[in-house]
Design a protein around this motif. Structure first.
Motif, PDB file in Angstrom:
ATOM      1  N   ILE A 115       0.704  -1.068  -0.097  1.00 46.28           N
ATOM      2  CA  ILE A 115       0.057  -0.006  -0.052  1.00 46.28           C
ATOM      3  C   ILE A 115       0.669   1.287  -0.141  1.00 46.28           C
ATOM      4  O   ILE A 115       1.718   1.398   0.933  1.00 46.28           O
ATOM      5  N   ASP A 116       0.785   2.075  -0.885  1.00 47.85           N
ATOM      6  CA  ASP A 116       1.659   3.228  -0.992  1.00 47.85           C
ATOM      7  C   ASP A 116       1.265   4.036   0.095  1.00 47.85           C
ATOM      8  O   ASP A 116       0.026   4.126   0.545  1.00 47.85           O
ATOM      9  N   PRO A 117       2.517   4.715   0.866  1.00 46.04           N
ATOM     10  CA  PRO A 117       2.256   5.424   2.246  1.00 46.04           C
ATOM     11  C   PRO A 117       1.253   6.460   1.914  1.00 46.04           C
ATOM     12  O   PRO A 117       0.509   6.721   2.935  1.00 46.04           O
ATOM     13  N   ASP A 118       0.922   7.367   0.862  1.00 41.69           N
ATOM     14  CA  ASP A 118      -0.124   8.617   0.957  1.00 41.69           C
ATOM     15  C   ASP A 118      -1.553   7.765   0.796  1.00 41.69           C
ATOM     16  O   ASP A 118      -2.309   8.464   1.274  1.00 41.69           O
ATOM     17  N   VAL A 119      -1.586   6.685   0.192  1.00 44.98           N
ATOM     18  CA  VAL A 119      -2.859   5.871   0.364  1.00 44.98           C
ATOM     19  C   VAL A 119      -3.067   5.254   1.597  1.00 44.98           C
ATOM     20  O   VAL A 119      -4.254   5.446   2.291  1.00 44.98           O
ATOM     21  N   SER A 120      -2.138   4.669   2.242  1.00 49.00           N
ATOM     22  CA  SER A 120      -2.433   4.072   3.608  1.00 49.00           C
ATOM     23  C   SER A 120      -2.810   5.215   4.619  1.00 49.00           C
ATOM     24  O   SER A 120      -3.619   5.047   5.562  1.00 49.00           O
ATOM     25  N   ALA A 121      -2.193   6.349   4.511  1.00 49.13           N
ATOM     26  CA  ALA A 121      -2.719   7.360   5.384  1.00 49.13           C
ATOM     27  C   ALA A 121      -4.102   7.607   5.142  1.00 49.13           C
ATOM     28  O   ALA A 121      -4.675   7.838   6.453  1.00 49.13           O
ATOM     29  N   LEU A 122      -4.574   7.801   4.290  1.00 45.80           N
ATOM     30  CA  LEU A 122      -5.916   7.882   4.152  1.00 45.80           C
ATOM     31  C   LEU A 122      -6.972   6.659   4.572  1.00 45.80           C
ATOM     32  O   LEU A 122      -7.927   7.038   5.182  1.00 45.80           O
ATOM     33  N   ALA A 123      -6.467   5.479   4.372  1.00 45.04           N
ATOM     34  CA  ALA A 123      -7.089   4.126   4.829  1.00 45.04           C
ATOM     35  C   ALA A 123      -7.514   4.156   6.481  1.00 45.04           C
ATOM     36  O   ALA A 123      -8.149   3.534   6.684  1.00 45.04           O
ATOM     37  N   VAL A 124      -6.430   4.822   6.974  1.00 44.70           N
ATOM     38  CA  VAL A 124      -6.493   4.506   8.468  1.00 44.70           C
ATOM     39  C   VAL A 124      -7.321   5.754   9.252  1.00 44.70           C
ATOM     40  O   VAL A 124      -7.538   5.598  10.207  1.00 44.70           O
ATOM     41  N   ILE A 125      -7.638   6.644   8.362  1.00 46.67           N
ATOM     42  CA  ILE A 125      -8.471   7.834   8.866  1.00 46.67           C
ATOM     43  C   ILE A 125     -10.099   7.522   9.082  1.00 46.67           C
ATOM     44  O   ILE A 125     -10.735   6.971   8.074  1.00 46.67           O
ATOM     45  N   ASP A 126     -10.504   7.236  10.296  1.00 47.46           N
ATOM     46  CA  ASP A 126     -12.034   6.979  10.490  1.00 47.46           C
ATOM     47  C   ASP A 126     -12.834   8.101  10.498  1.00 47.46           C
ATOM     48  O   ASP A 126     -12.798   8.627  11.775  1.00 47.46           O
ATOM     49  N   ASP A 127     -13.312   8.507   9.500  1.00 43.00           N
ATOM     50  CA  ASP A 127     -14.175   9.805   9.530  1.00 43.00           C
ATOM     51  C   ASP A 127     -15.591   9.549   9.522  1.00 43.00           C
ATOM     52  O   ASP A 127     -16.478  10.275   9.326  1.00 43.00           O
ATOM     53  N   ASN A 128     -15.920   8.355  10.130  1.00 47.01           N
ATOM     54  CA  ASN A 128     -17.333   7.905  10.015  1.00 47.01           C
ATOM     55  C   ASN A 128     -17.789   8.128  11.592  1.00 47.01           C
ATOM     56  O   ASN A 128     -17.358   7.418  12.331  1.00 47.01           O
ATOM     57  N   PRO A 129     -18.799   9.150  11.863  1.00 46.60           N
ATOM     58  CA  PRO A 129     -19.281   9.164  13.139  1.00 46.60           C
ATOM     59  C   PRO A 129     -20.463   8.460  13.353  1.00 46.60           C
ATOM     60  O   PRO A 129     -20.897   8.321  14.706  1.00 46.60           O
ATOM     61  N   LEU A 130     -21.055   7.662  12.337  1.00 48.41           N
ATOM     62  CA  LEU A 130     -22.142   6.804  12.686  1.00 48.41           C
ATOM     63  C   LEU A 130     -21.917   5.632  13.337  1.00 48.41           C
ATOM     64  O   LEU A 130     -21.056   5.105  12.948  1.00 48.41           O
TER      65      LEU A 130
END
Length: 200
Positions: free
Chosen positions: A125-140
């Motif tokens: 996983i490219d580093p710039d892609v993996s950084a996005l993947a671990v952000i949990d922005d779902n509050p529901l």
């Protein structure tokens, strides 16, 4: 020699990769696909070592194509190309078992290297892609997502309550919470907001 099927709706990029990947390493492009439907068809027909597929394509997108391919070829190795990866999308791809993610702006030599890495049984996983993947922005919560899915599918509050074995008042509370968290005024708007953010 590693065989690939290359799926991307951008003809210029797809043709460039098809020409350049074999020059960068021991890669043979068995077929090209211009959309998700073709990706499914060509992958099932050719059974490549690695499927290189664009995430965002019209009609059947990369995720939908991967889900269909997985049913017939559960062990298919998949490298997903992405330009605007949102966390929800990346998490869905990981759940589908995609082994690699690379930015569409990556050099062909890098893409070739990742193809070989995946073919050898490893992940990338490219580093710039993996950084996005671990952000949990779902509050529901899961239940709030359940009632929004039912709303998206056209069910009324009463029908949703029956389907989820909940009281109608409980369903209304979940919908109210979801509307508050998404800052929307109707349950349909909340469902649309959640869908647009890849939470559903």
């Amino acid at each position: 020699m590693t065989t690939v099927v290359l799926a991307d709706d951008e003809a210029l990029l797809r043709k460039a990769l098809a020409a350049l990947l074999p020059l960068e390493g021991d890669v043979t492009v068995l077929a090209e696909a211009e959309d998700g439907e073709a990706a499914v068809r060509e992958t099932l027909a050719h059974r490549p070592d690695v499927l290189v597929i664009d995430l965002e394509m019209p009609g059947t997108d990369g995720l939908a194509a991967v889900a269909r391919i997985r049913r017939d070829l559960p062990d298919q190795v998949i490298l997903m190309l992405t330009r605007h990866a949102r966390p929800g999308v990346l998490r869905k791809a990981l759940r589908l078992g995609v082994q690699g993610f690379v930015s569409k702006s990556a050099e062909p030599a890098h893409i070739t290297e990742v193809i070989q890495t995946l073919h050898a049984g490893r992940r990338w996983i490219d580093p710039d892609v993996s950084a996005l993947a671990v952000i949990d922005d779902n509050p529901l919560t899961d239940r709030e997502l359940d009632v929004l899915r039912a709303t998206r599918d056209g069910y009324s509050v009463a029908e949703t309550a029956a389907r989820l074995h909940l009281a109608e008042g409980t369903v209304r509370n979940y919908l109210s919470n979801a509307m508050s968290k998404t800052q929307t005024r109707t349950r349909h708007a909340a469902a649309r907001y959640a869908r647009e953010h890849d939470w559903l």
